[in-house]
Design a protein around this motif. Structure first.
Motif, PDB file in Angstrom:
ATOM      1  N   UNK A 268       0.674  -1.383   0.034  1.00  0.00           N
ATOM      2  CA  UNK A 268       0.308  -0.004   0.107  1.00  0.00           C
ATOM      3  C   UNK A 268       0.698   1.336  -0.050  1.00  0.00           C
ATOM      4  N   UNK A 269       2.066   1.024   0.528  1.00  0.00           N
ATOM      5  CA  UNK A 269       3.018   2.177   0.529  1.00  0.00           C
ATOM      6  C   UNK A 269       3.628   2.467  -0.663  1.00  0.00           C
ATOM      7  N   UNK A 270       3.443   1.691  -1.771  1.00  0.00           N
ATOM      8  CA  UNK A 270       4.041   1.745  -3.081  1.00  0.00           C
ATOM      9  C   UNK A 270       5.432   1.057  -3.028  1.00  0.00           C
ATOM     10  N   UNK A 271       5.709   0.157  -2.203  1.00  0.00           N
ATOM     11  CA  UNK A 271       6.974  -0.182  -2.059  1.00  0.00           C
ATOM     12  C   UNK A 271       6.971  -1.465  -2.988  1.00  0.00           C
ATOM     13  N   UNK A 272       8.219  -1.657  -3.870  1.00  0.00           N
ATOM     14  CA  UNK A 272       8.264  -2.698  -4.567  1.00  0.00           C
ATOM     15  C   UNK A 272       8.441  -3.977  -3.986  1.00  0.00           C
ATOM     16  N   UNK A 273       9.058  -4.155  -2.981  1.00  0.00           N
ATOM     17  CA  UNK A 273       9.290  -5.248  -2.138  1.00  0.00           C
ATOM     18  C   UNK A 273       7.938  -5.862  -1.835  1.00  0.00           C
ATOM     19  N   UNK A 274       7.113  -5.200  -1.330  1.00  0.00           N
ATOM     20  CA  UNK A 274       5.592  -5.485  -1.013  1.00  0.00           C
ATOM     21  C   UNK A 274       5.080  -6.166  -2.039  1.00  0.00           C
ATOM     22  N   UNK A 275       5.168  -5.755  -3.055  1.00  0.00           N
ATOM     23  CA  UNK A 275       4.783  -6.730  -4.423  1.00  0.00           C
ATOM     24  C   UNK A 275       5.357  -7.856  -4.292  1.00  0.00           C
ATOM     25  N   UNK A 276       6.432  -8.171  -4.250  1.00  0.00           N
ATOM     26  CA  UNK A 276       7.321  -9.407  -4.413  1.00  0.00           C
ATOM     27  C   UNK A 276       7.012 -10.117  -3.271  1.00  0.00           C
ATOM     28  N   UNK A 277       6.800  -9.378  -2.179  1.00  0.00           N
ATOM     29  CA  UNK A 277       6.358 -10.341  -0.958  1.00  0.00           C
ATOM     30  C   UNK A 277       5.017 -11.052  -0.942  1.00  0.00           C
ATOM     31  N   UNK A 278       4.044 -10.372  -1.615  1.00  0.00           N
ATOM     32  CA  UNK A 278       2.828 -10.659  -1.733  1.00  0.00           C
ATOM     33  C   UNK A 278       2.857 -11.828  -2.786  1.00  0.00           C
ATOM     34  N   UNK A 279       3.740 -11.728  -3.804  1.00  0.00           N
ATOM     35  CA  UNK A 279       3.908 -12.865  -4.947  1.00  0.00           C
ATOM     36  C   UNK A 279       4.523 -14.009  -4.185  1.00  0.00           C
ATOM     37  N   UNK A 280       5.622 -13.872  -3.160  1.00  0.00           N
ATOM     38  CA  UNK A 280       5.935 -15.066  -2.517  1.00  0.00           C
ATOM     39  C   UNK A 280       5.025 -15.679  -1.491  1.00  0.00           C
ATOM     40  N   UNK A 281       4.156 -15.041  -1.088  1.00  0.00           N
ATOM     41  CA  UNK A 281       3.228 -15.713  -0.040  1.00  0.00           C
ATOM     42  C   UNK A 281       2.242 -16.415  -1.139  1.00  0.00           C
ATOM     43  N   UNK A 282       1.786 -16.226  -2.189  1.00  0.00           N
ATOM     44  CA  UNK A 282       0.831 -16.771  -3.455  1.00  0.00           C
ATOM     45  C   UNK A 282       1.678 -18.013  -3.465  1.00  0.00           C
TER      46      UNK A 282
END
Length: 300
Positions: free
Chosen positions: A64-78
């Motif tokens: 939500x903060x626009x951090x690219x690591x958050x995008x990758x972290x969500x992908x890894x959770x999936x």
């Protein structure tokens, strides 16, 4: 000569396999480290085994903060927790819905879309059965070509740039009602395994459903097409509703098969059309339809 070539190919193949395995291992190690590190930030430096809930919260906070690591972290959770995949997809889609406080931010939207599509297209990292539900989304150069998804709800979505759904398979109902396509829309060879609606949609450029297949009903009521509309070779098993559609350019219906009713009441064909060449299995309705140019007669 053949033996010489084989002696070179074998060691090269071995090296490639080793490199590929190594890259995958490094990616997994980095991903696991990323999960642990960000989870510890959330629950405190002394935490050794972060809970799945804390990892999920941290990933969402970063995203939500626009951090690219958050995008990758969500992908890894999936990847690691298949039952959370739809939640991850829904989180990404939520970021693409509605307005944006700091402007369009097209690059961020493309990054999110790229990660999303990477899991919807059959391949090594494919997540089957995902629904794409994002009414009101703003999508930039959206390309779902070759993907396989469940239900699609992009009602009222705005497509900036070209929208591509070539050879996409949609196993659930699909809605593009009231969507706005600001450039070209490509649905060539798409398979809608159930019903599809484009009612009230606005196409600023060309739209192609060439060779598309719709297993149930197709609804295009009150849509507006400024450019060329190409339905050539499409097949609709259920009813087809084109009432009040405004075709601004050429409207192509060569070799189209409507197995049930096809209704064109109050439709306006401003450009040239070959709608008379369509094969209609049951009732054909053209009450009050308007034709801006000559309509070629159907052959035979």
């Amino acid at each position: 000569m053949i033996g010489g070539m084989s002696s070179w190919l074998v060691p090269v193949a071995v090296v490639l396999v080793v490199v590929w395995v190594g890259v995958r291992h490094v990616r997994m190690v980095r991903a696991e480290a990323l999960l642990a590190e960000h989870a510890r930030r959330r629950v405190g430096p002394e935490a050794v085994a972060p809970s799945p809930v804390s990892v999920w919260r941290e990933a969402n906070r970063l995203f939500r903060a626009g951090d690219a690591e958050g995008l990758l972290l969500l992908a890894e959770i999936g990847r690691q927790v298949p039952r959370r995949r739809q939640d991850v997809v829904d989180t990404w889609l939520a970021a693409l819905r509605g307005g944006v406080a700091r402007g369009l931010d097209a690059s961020w939207r493309r990054d999110v879309q790229r990660e999303l599509v990477g899991h919807l297209r059959p391949g090594e990292d494919f997540w089957p059965g995902m629904d794409v539900v994002a009414p009101g989304a703003i999508l930039v150069d959206f390309d779902l070509s070759g993907c396989r998804v469940g239900r699609v709800d992009l009602t009222g979505a705005v497509f900036v740039g070209d929208a591509r759904f070539a050879a996409t398979t949609v196993t659930g109902d699909a809605s593009f009602a009231a969507a706005r396509f600001l450039r070209h829309a490509v649905f060539t060879d798409v398979l809608f395994a159930r019903s599809a609606t484009f009612a009230l949609a606005v196409f600023a450029g060309n739209v192609s459903l060439r060779s598309a297949q719709v297993a149930r009903s197709l609804v295009v009521t009150r849509a507006k097409v400024s450019g060329r509309a190409d339905f050539s070779g499409a097949e609709v098993t259920g009813s087809a509703d084109f009432r009040h559609v405004r075709f601004g350019g050429r409207a192509l219906f060569a070799d189209v098969v409507f197995q049930q009713d096809a209704r064109f009441g109050h439709a306006w064909f401003r450009g040239r059309t070959d709608v008379g060449a369509a094969l209609i299995g049951e009732e054909a309705e053209f009450d009050h339809a308007r034709f801006g140019r000559r309509v070629p007669a159907a052959e035979g």
